[in-house]
Scaffold this motif. Structure first.
Motif, PDB file in Angstrom:
ATOM      1  N   HIS A 180       0.866  -1.172   0.000  1.00 11.34           N
ATOM      2  CA  HIS A 180       0.000   0.000   0.000  1.00 11.34           C
ATOM      3  C   HIS A 180       0.905   1.225   0.000  1.00 11.34           C
ATOM      4  N   CYS A 215      -4.417   6.118   0.067  1.00 11.92           N
ATOM      5  CA  CYS A 215      -3.512   5.061  -0.385  1.00 11.92           C
ATOM      6  C   CYS A 215      -3.221   5.328  -1.853  1.00 11.92           C
ATOM      7  N   GLU A 217      -0.812   3.305  -3.678  1.00  8.57           N
ATOM      8  CA  GLU A 217      -0.279   2.177  -4.441  1.00  8.57           C
ATOM      9  C   GLU A 217      -1.428   1.213  -4.654  1.00  8.57           C
ATOM     10  N   TYR A 218      -1.674   0.862  -5.896  1.00  9.65           N
ATOM     11  CA  TYR A 218      -2.810   0.006  -6.209  1.00  9.65           C
ATOM     12  C   TYR A 218      -2.763  -1.267  -5.374  1.00  9.65           C
ATOM     13  N   CYS A 219      -3.857  -1.531  -4.628  1.00  9.89           N
ATOM     14  CA  CYS A 219      -3.835  -2.643  -3.696  1.00  9.89           C
ATOM     15  C   CYS A 219      -5.084  -3.494  -3.851  1.00  9.89           C
ATOM     16  N   HIS A 223      -9.026  -0.252  -3.390  1.00  5.78           N
ATOM     17  CA  HIS A 223      -7.918   0.699  -3.314  1.00  5.78           C
ATOM     18  C   HIS A 223      -8.429   2.144  -3.275  1.00  5.78           C
ATOM     19  N   MET A 226      -9.530   3.589   0.030  1.00 10.06           N
ATOM     20  CA  MET A 226      -8.622   3.468   1.168  1.00 10.06           C
ATOM     21  C   MET A 226      -8.105   4.855   1.525  1.00 10.06           C
TER      22      MET A 226
END
Ligand code: HEM
Ligand SMILES: [Cu+2]
Ligand SMILES: [Cu+2]
Lengths: 271, 537
Positions: A180, A215, A217-219, A223, A226
């Motif tokens: 993340h 967030c 960073e692609y999670c 995502h 987040m």
């Protein structure tokens, strides 16, 4: 028109703020302005002659049918536009280097905030052990949140992250599952949260108010939801909040369990 | 000129059988071109879907996993099929013609390469079957892509096979093009009077040869981690997810030059042809191309400035990254200088090429701050990055590809395209693209993160998203016009002369379209041959 106005506003938002609202945003702002000025100048230096040539040297039957065949290079000019850009980029890299060193160094008196990411949310742990959770608001088949509610603090699974105004915070970051990222909008800092590693970033916000954490960073599935809301309050108020009045640790831990169960349920629903 | 050519069947009269078993570089080039363009359209339609979803905050039409699937396919397809694949089309069709050869060095390997690309296309289509969607993003970072059930990454195997198959095609193509240019040139064509397009393609293919193995290894480990439970990237069992990022970007940064160097080549061809003037600074152009390719391998961690790598590595690669701006700048200044005292003929390809230059400049200037860690720390993985790479890829590369389509269309099809429609398509594309991509830069500076399917209802963000969606539809309409112009030209255009643009380059001395074996006898190349008269020293 609205677009231009927006552009202007965004330009101004980044320009001429006398007092520092957030750090190390003040340092970022320096390199941002330098870059913006250089960029506009370079664009003008290239685009204005281009447009001028484009208009002046048009093909005209009987008059201008061929370009100047002798004009095919000039070592002096080519050296000029090698050396000047070289100097500019070396300057930018070096100034950036100097600023970056400062930006990465948390002040000695920083308060440490431990942040652990999970899919999809964060657990924040304060120096005295107090915990706060900010977990994504998800839609289910039969319950889609309304736009105004998708990014709202409900006080249960999505709680405010309190921090004191004017105090530097060192965020020590890691993740439980996937990668993340932790982006504190007003401070302009981003740092990935990697499972099996701890990373850090630091920031300080001087003006009380509410601010975003996203967030970046692609999670996976949620995502985009987040987020967390920073609530920056005067120091005394923060101390009061930290000491008590809000739920104890056990209570928080229970909430987390609930969060995890919800997670599985939600996944099943979506499947 | 050469009226007495033996009778031949033009390529478009070939039977299906002949297409499937052909080893003719021109037919293979056309097959690459058709495949790339079809996938470009698919990726574009998926992008329109994403833009509709993002028009307003809140869940609109798509589920997040659908959005993520669209975005993954959009990214992977537009990069591998369009920004890389379309150059295989140009390279196949043009290289032998430009160097006076009858075919490429390994025609059968060439055909195999195309069919691997075709197989990759089939795999890409398989990801459209429900249950097989890929949602890893085109970067496929572990542990998201290797952990089942956590983040909804989809069928990682298909993602891996797409890389393997397109990678195979790339390597087959690279071996072929490099060997062809080195060993099959007509006497009289040397390093310093090759077409700049060939220099661009050569540099791109050297990068492919050196870089693809790295990403192939990375995705293979991804596959093993996912299905055989190895632990290359699993931190819980001694692996390291950052290792993947290093291996991935070691190829995927240089890959952006695989996309853009051939575009530069096309810009040089088109600009000098329609400025009716030698290109300015041919030699420094050649040196710049090769310098970019070389330094391109030393900058990959600028994609990892916030990944948790040591700070000194960031600083080091910040310098190397910014250094690339220098040869890139040389190219732009040389193009501008080419316009000085020119006789600019504003035909459709020239409009596209000039547009590509001025838009690439924005792409380049927004790339510089991303190479400065102190700046990047605030905009990494934001829409600023999305805006940056769209100016480079969605504009510079795409406009150049269309410049190339229009420029060589008479040679490929033997027909002229409709000029008015071509020009109109350019202006619509230019306006639409800027309306789409400029707001991405602005909203990125305001903090909007990348790869978001939803966003908070912040007023200015909503406005900026509206603009993007309008721009996207204008752009799509422009692309439609361009495709109509091309197809209309091919079907009912006027017959094209051999050399409609009065270019000096070898391919224009052949009939339009060229006969199956190109040159009946080896073409005689003058002593002072220059593709555009641009290399007399
Ligand atoms: C119809 C035209 C296009 C539209 C509407 C469009 C729109 C978009 C959108 C909305 C995203 C997702 C941004 C995010 O959420 O992070 C995206 C990503 C991307 N686009 Fe485009 N785009 C278009 C054309 C192109 C072209 C021509 C190229 C390259 C030649 C391109 C390359 C990419 C890449 C590489 C990504 C990143 C994918 C990823 O993050 O995995 N796009 N585009
Ligand atoms: Cu995320
Ligand atoms: Cu890069």
């Amino acid at each position: 028109m609205k677009f231009l106005a927006l552009l202007l506003i965004s330009g101004l938002a980044f320009a001429g703020e006398p007092e520092v609202i957030a750090r190390p945003y003040d340092l970022w702002d320096i390199i941002y302005k330098i870059w913006l000025v250089i960029t506009v100048i370079i664009y003008a230096v290239v685009a204005i002659p281009s447009l001028y040539f484009m208009i002046k040297y048009r093909y005209k039957p009987g008059e201008r049918e061929m370009g100047d065949q002798e004009h095919e290079g000039h070592w002096g000019l080519e050296a000029l536009w090698t050396i000047i850009p070289l100097i500019i980029v070396l300057y930018l890299a070096t100034h950036g280097f100097a600023l970056f060193t400062q930006m990465r160094k948390p002040p000695e008196n920083a308060m440490e905030l431990k942040v652990t990411a999970f899919a999809w949310g964060w657990i924040f742990q304060y120096p005295n052990g107090k915990m706060v959770v900010a977990s994504a608001i998800r839609d289910t088949e039969d319950n889609k949140c309304k736009p105004e509610d998708c990014y709202k603090v409900d006080g249960a699974l999505q709680q405010y992250v309190y921090i004191p105004a004017g105090v530097p915070i060192k965020a020590v970051l890691t993740s439980q599952d996937v990668i993340h990222s932790f982006y504190v909008q007003p401070a302009g800092v981003t740092q990935d949260m990697v499972p099996g590693r701890t990373t850090y970033t630091w920031f300080q916000i001087n003006k009380p108010g509410e601010y975003w954490i996203f967030c970046r960073e692609y999670c996976g599935q949620w995502h985009s939801r987040m987020f967390a809301k920073l609530k920056v309050v005067p120091k005394e108020e923060f101390e009061k909040w930290l000491k008590g009045e809000v739920a104890d640790l056990d209570h928080e831990a229970k909430k987390l369990e609930i969060a995890n169960i919800d997670e599985k349920k939600a996944q099943e629903v979506v499947r | 000129m050469r009226e007495a050519l033996p009778a031949h069947k033009p390529w478009f009269a070939a039977s299906l059988w002949e297409w499937i078993f052909t080893t003719d570089h021109k037919k293979i080039g056309i097959m690459y071109g058709v495949t790339s363009t079809l996938f470009f359209i698919v990726a574009g339609l998926m992008a329109l879907g994403m833009r509709l979803e993002l028009f307003n905050p809140g869940a609109q039409y798509l589920k997040p996993e659908t959005y993520n699937w669209f975005l993954t396919v959009h990214g992977a397809v537009i990069l591998l099929w369009w920004a890389i694949g379309v150059w295989a089309s140009f390279a196949n069709f043009l290289i032998p013609l430009m160097i006076g050869a009858r075919d490429v060095a390994f025609p059968r390997l060439n055909a195999l390469g195309y069919w691997m690309f075709f197989a990759a296309s089939v795999i890409a289509l398989l990801t459209f079957i429900p249950g097989n969607h890929i949602m890893t993003m085109w970067t496929g970072y572990p542990p998201l892509s290797t952990m089942e059930g956590v983040g909804f990454a989809g069928t990682t195997a298909l993602f891996v096979f797409i890389w393997h198959l397109t990678g195979f095609a790339s390597i087959a193509g690279a071996v072929n093009f490099i060997t062809t240019v080195i060993s099959m040139r007509q006497p009289g064509i040397g390093f310093f009077n090759l077409n700049l397009f060939i220099h661009g393609i050569m540099a791109a293919n050297v990068i492919q040869l050196l870089g693809v193995p790295s990403v192939a290894g990375a995705v293979t480990m991804l596959f093993l981690d996912t299905y055989l439970k190895t632990s290359f990237f699993d931190p819980a069992r001694g692996g390291d997810p950052i290792l993947y990022q290093n291996l991935f970007w070691f190829y995927s940064h240089p890959a952006v030059y695989v996309m853009v160097l051939p575009a530069f080549g096309i810009i040089s061809e088109v600009v000098s042809a329609f400025a009716r003037k030698p290109i300015f600074g041919y030699k420094s152009m050649v040196v710049a191309i090769w310098a970019i390719a070389l330094v391109g391998f030393m900058v990959w961690t600028h994609h990892m400035f916030v990944s948790g790598i040591p700070d000194w590595v960031k600083i080091l690669m910040s310098y190397t990254t910014l250094l690339i701006a220098v040869p890139t700048g040389i190219k732009i200044f040389n193009w501008v200088a080419t316009l000085y005292k020119a006789a600019i003929d504003y035909k459709t390809p020239m409009l596209y090429a000039l547009g590509a230059i001025l838009m690439f400049l924005i792409g380049g200037l927004t790339g510089i701050p991303l190479g400065i860690p102190a700046f990047d720390i605030a905009v990494h993985d934001s829409y600023f990055v999305v805006g940056h790479f769209h100016y480079v890829l969605g504009m510079a590369v795409t406009l150049s590809a269309f410049a190339g389509f229009f420029y060589w269309w008479p040679k490929v099809t033997g027909k002229m395209y409709p000029e008015g429609l071509g020009k109109l398509s350019f202006w619509v594309v230019l306006i639409g693209s800027n309306l789409l991509y400029f707001p991405q830069l602005v909203i990125g500076l305001m903090g909007m993160p990348r790869r978001y399917y939803d966003y908070p209802p912040i007023e200015s963000w909503v406005t900026l998203h509206h603009l993007q969606t309008y721009g996207a539809f204008i752009l799509a309409f422009g692309i439609l016009l361009a495709l109509i112009a091309l197809i209309k030209g091919a079907l009912s255009g006027e017959k094209a002369p051999n050399n409609p643009w009065m270019s000096n380059s070898l391919e224009w001395r052949l009939p339009s379209p060229p006969p199956p074996h190109n040159f009946d006898e080896p073409p005689k190349v003058e002593k002072d041959y220059c593709p555009h008269g641009y290399c007399k020293f």
